[in-house]
Design a protein around this motif. Sequence first.
Motif, mmCIF file in Angstrom:
data_model
loop_
_atom_site.group_PDB
_atom_site.id
_atom_site.type_symbol
_atom_site.label_atom_id
_atom_site.label_comp_id
_atom_site.label_asym_id
_atom_site.label_seq_id
_atom_site.Cartn_x
_atom_site.Cartn_y
_atom_site.Cartn_z
ATOM 1 N N ARG A 1 0.835 -1.206 0.000
ATOM 2 C CA ARG A 1 0.000 0.000 0.000
ATOM 3 C C ARG A 1 0.870 1.257 0.000
ATOM 4 O O ARG A 1 0.647 2.188 -0.779
ATOM 5 C CB ARG A 1 -0.916 -0.010 1.218
ATOM 6 C CG ARG A 1 -1.951 1.118 1.235
ATOM 7 C CD ARG A 1 -2.828 1.031 2.460
ATOM 8 N NE ARG A 1 -3.584 -0.224 2.512
ATOM 9 C CZ ARG A 1 -3.339 -1.222 3.361
ATOM 10 N NH1 ARG A 1 -2.350 -1.126 4.240
ATOM 11 N NH2 ARG A 1 -4.077 -2.304 3.337
ATOM 12 N N GLU A 2 1.878 1.271 0.873
ATOM 13 C CA GLU A 2 2.752 2.446 0.971
ATOM 14 C C GLU A 2 3.550 2.650 -0.318
ATOM 15 O O GLU A 2 3.709 3.788 -0.792
ATOM 16 C CB GLU A 2 3.704 2.282 2.154
ATOM 17 C CG GLU A 2 3.038 2.241 3.518
ATOM 18 C CD GLU A 2 2.668 3.621 4.025
ATOM 19 O OE1 GLU A 2 3.052 4.618 3.392
ATOM 20 O OE2 GLU A 2 1.984 3.695 5.070
ATOM 21 N N ARG B 1 2.758 1.709 -3.341
ATOM 22 C CA ARG B 1 1.863 2.155 -4.404
ATOM 23 C C ARG B 1 1.497 3.624 -4.239
ATOM 24 O O ARG B 1 1.519 4.401 -5.209
ATOM 25 C CB ARG B 1 0.594 1.295 -4.400
ATOM 26 C CG ARG B 1 -0.386 1.650 -5.532
ATOM 27 C CD ARG B 1 -1.554 0.696 -5.560
ATOM 28 N NE ARG B 1 -2.393 0.817 -4.367
ATOM 29 C CZ ARG B 1 -3.419 -0.001 -4.092
ATOM 30 N NH1 ARG B 1 -3.697 -0.999 -4.920
ATOM 31 N NH2 ARG B 1 -4.134 0.178 -3.007
ATOM 32 N N GLU B 2 1.169 4.018 -3.008
ATOM 33 C CA GLU B 2 0.727 5.394 -2.778
ATOM 34 C C GLU B 2 1.857 6.406 -2.933
ATOM 35 O O GLU B 2 1.662 7.505 -3.456
ATOM 36 C CB GLU B 2 0.096 5.504 -1.395
ATOM 37 C CG GLU B 2 -1.237 4.760 -1.277
ATOM 38 C CD GLU B 2 -1.818 4.807 0.120
ATOM 39 O OE1 GLU B 2 -1.132 5.341 1.031
ATOM 40 O OE2 GLU B 2 -2.934 4.292 0.316
ATOM 41 N N ARG B 3 3.056 6.038 -2.462
ATOM 42 C CA ARG B 3 4.157 7.005 -2.467
ATOM 43 C C ARG B 3 4.976 6.988 -3.759
ATOM 44 O O ARG B 3 5.523 8.024 -4.168
ATOM 45 C CB ARG B 3 5.082 6.750 -1.277
ATOM 46 C CG ARG B 3 4.404 6.890 0.075
ATOM 47 C CD ARG B 3 5.431 6.941 1.178
ATOM 48 N NE ARG B 3 4.820 6.841 2.506
ATOM 49 C CZ ARG B 3 5.450 7.108 3.641
ATOM 50 N NH1 ARG B 3 6.718 7.497 3.611
ATOM 51 N NH2 ARG B 3 4.838 6.978 4.796
ATOM 52 N N GLY C 1 4.033 4.795 -6.704
ATOM 53 C CA GLY C 1 3.330 4.325 -7.886
ATOM 54 C C GLY C 1 3.809 2.991 -8.415
ATOM 55 O O GLY C 1 3.599 2.673 -9.591
#
Length: 306
Positions: free
Chosen positions: A153-154, A156-158, A160
């Motif tokens: 999750r981290e 992907r969010e930070r 990509g």
Amino acid sequence: MSADRTTAPVLDRIRVGSAPDSWGVWFPDDPVQVPWARFLDEVSEAGYEWIELGPYGYLPTEPSRLRDELTQRHLQVSAGTVFTALHRGPDVWDATWAHVGEVAALAQAMGAGHLVVIPAFWRDDKTARELEPRELTSAQWRDLATGTERLAREVRERYGLRVVVHPHADTHVDTEEHVVRFLDSTDADLVSLCLDTGHYAYCGGDNVKLIETYGERIGYLHLKQVDPAILADVVAHEVPFGPAVRRGVMCEPPLGVPELPPVLRAAQKLGVDLFAIVEQDMYPCAPDRPLPIARRTRRFLRGCGA
């Protein structure tokens, strides 16, 4: 049927590349390894257009410099790689993220879309000393699952990037039983698999079966083969992975198992774009050995349609 240009299907969803591993590179800095510039020259000369970063610090880590070096050789980056020990629980998060962040940032800067995550070894790959039990407890499986989901999750969010977890010999995610347990314990929307055909065969798994059963979880491929005769001796004598590699347990295709054409056809049938990065573990190896193998392997894969 052997693969050739007249019978092989067109595998237009498969993007083939190679990695520093195929040049005997396991560490950021090691005198027995080929210099990074030679690796880049030769991987391009062998006919590949995609590479992985390899161990962080082997290739230049300054983005503009690395970008220039890659552009000169018409190379692009598909992924970075990290080792993690997320089964050890929240206490390892800060140290894990510090390393993941620097690798993910460089991968992002190079235009990569993936981060390959390899679980920690349960035994030392050089000395065979057991570092921890080879089987995880139920609590450790939960920590591994929740930690991997958080990491995915981290990342992907930070950055990509898509996290793809790499089942690996001498780690806790290795056999079919362990791989299936890991997949069933993690969120399919967050966590995908980097299926390494050699490691999965090394640990007794059926690559085509896994692709056909868990196709929606296959996000990336490493192409590799195992010498079955050497593997039988390795298994019989419980040889750790490092010494097994030095014995030549990983061999160039099409000399080992699994057969790659059926694996590639199964992957093509998934109907999604997949990287298929060649990795022939050869640490350590003579500096003049990798390039001829890389050329032959690229020619073989073209004959498979990739």
